[in-house]
Design an enzyme around this catalytic site. Structure first.
Site: not given
Length: 254
Positions: A96, A183-184, A205-206
């Site tokens: 990635k 992301a986000g 992920n987060t």
């Protein structure tokens, strides 16, 4: 039903997960089980072949595809070097590309990402570049040899959802390559929305790692991604400005 094939491998579970921000490495194995994910991203600095207790690979089953990222790279040259090190360390051919020189918003540099993609694809890597959503950059990444593209929904780690929804939709509609929203994404409902739009997959992920119960949150995202994809394939009904009765309004009392 369309199949998701990347690098010659069929990906049956369209939820990709990350490996950062968890309270311990040990929980990652349970998150993978709960999510059913076949693909996990990891930063190369978390691979420690000399210290098994600190080596994240000890908690990732052998049948899970490793997607090392080039986190920390600020230009194409650094990303290329990190990718080569990852392969030399036994992390495989998937990579990635993350090229970020903006320390405030952590937005990827599309131009440097395109340069790195071309070099690494020519070297036999399966390249999945992280990018700011842009149709022109997407086309150039395809020409450079990307196996899929990963446009951001919002700044990385922000949990703000699909702030770039319209730009991602254009990419989904116009590019003949898997679009993986990365992301986000902060809620399962946001992942479902991305899949309903026609995204090939989502990387989360987060939102999982920062939740109070990462294992159940991983399960929630799994169901959301599956539901969103199923809805997309079922071809949802059209929206209307007016009411449209589902039962006959005339004839019963005539």
């Amino acid at each position: 039903m369309d199949k998701l094939i990347i690098g010659g491998i069929e990906i049956k579970n369209r939820l990709f997960v990350g490996s950062g921000k968890y309270p311990s490495n040990e929980i990652i194995k349970d998150v993978l089980e709960g999510s059913g994910s076949q693909v996990i991203t990891l930063a190369l600095r978390r691979v420690d072949l000399d210290n098994k207790e600190e080596d994240i690979l000890q908690n990732i089953p052998k049948d899970v595809i490793l997607l090392p990222n080039t986190s920390g790279a600020t230009n194409a040259e650094e990303a290329i070097r990190i990718a080569r090190i990852a392969r030399a360390m036994g992390c495989g051919n998937w990579i990635k590309i993350e090229v970020i020189s903006d320390s405030k918003y952590l937005l990827p540099d599309n131009e440097e990402t395109i340069k790195a993609t071309k070099v690494l694809a020519d070297e036999g890597f399966i390249v999945l570049p992280y990018m700011c959503p842009d149709i022109y950059a997407g086309r150039r990444l395809i020409e450079a040899g990307a196996a899929a593209v990963m446009p951001l929904g919002a700044p990385i780690g922000s949990n703000r959802g699909l702030k770039t929804k319209e730009l991602i939709q254009i990419m989904i509609d116009e590019l003949d390559i898997p679009i993986i929203v990365d992301a986000g994404i902060g809620k399962p409902s946001q992942a479902m929305e991305a899949m309903e739009m026609g995204a090939a997959a989502c990387l989360v992920n987060t939102a999982i790692a920062s939740s109070e119960d990462p294992i159940n949150m991983a399960r929630a995202f799994k169901v959301a991604v599956e539901g969103g994809r199923l809805a997309y394939e079922a071809k949802m009904g059209r929206e209307s400005k007016f009411g449209n009765a589902s039962s006959p309004l005339t004839g019963f009392l005539d």
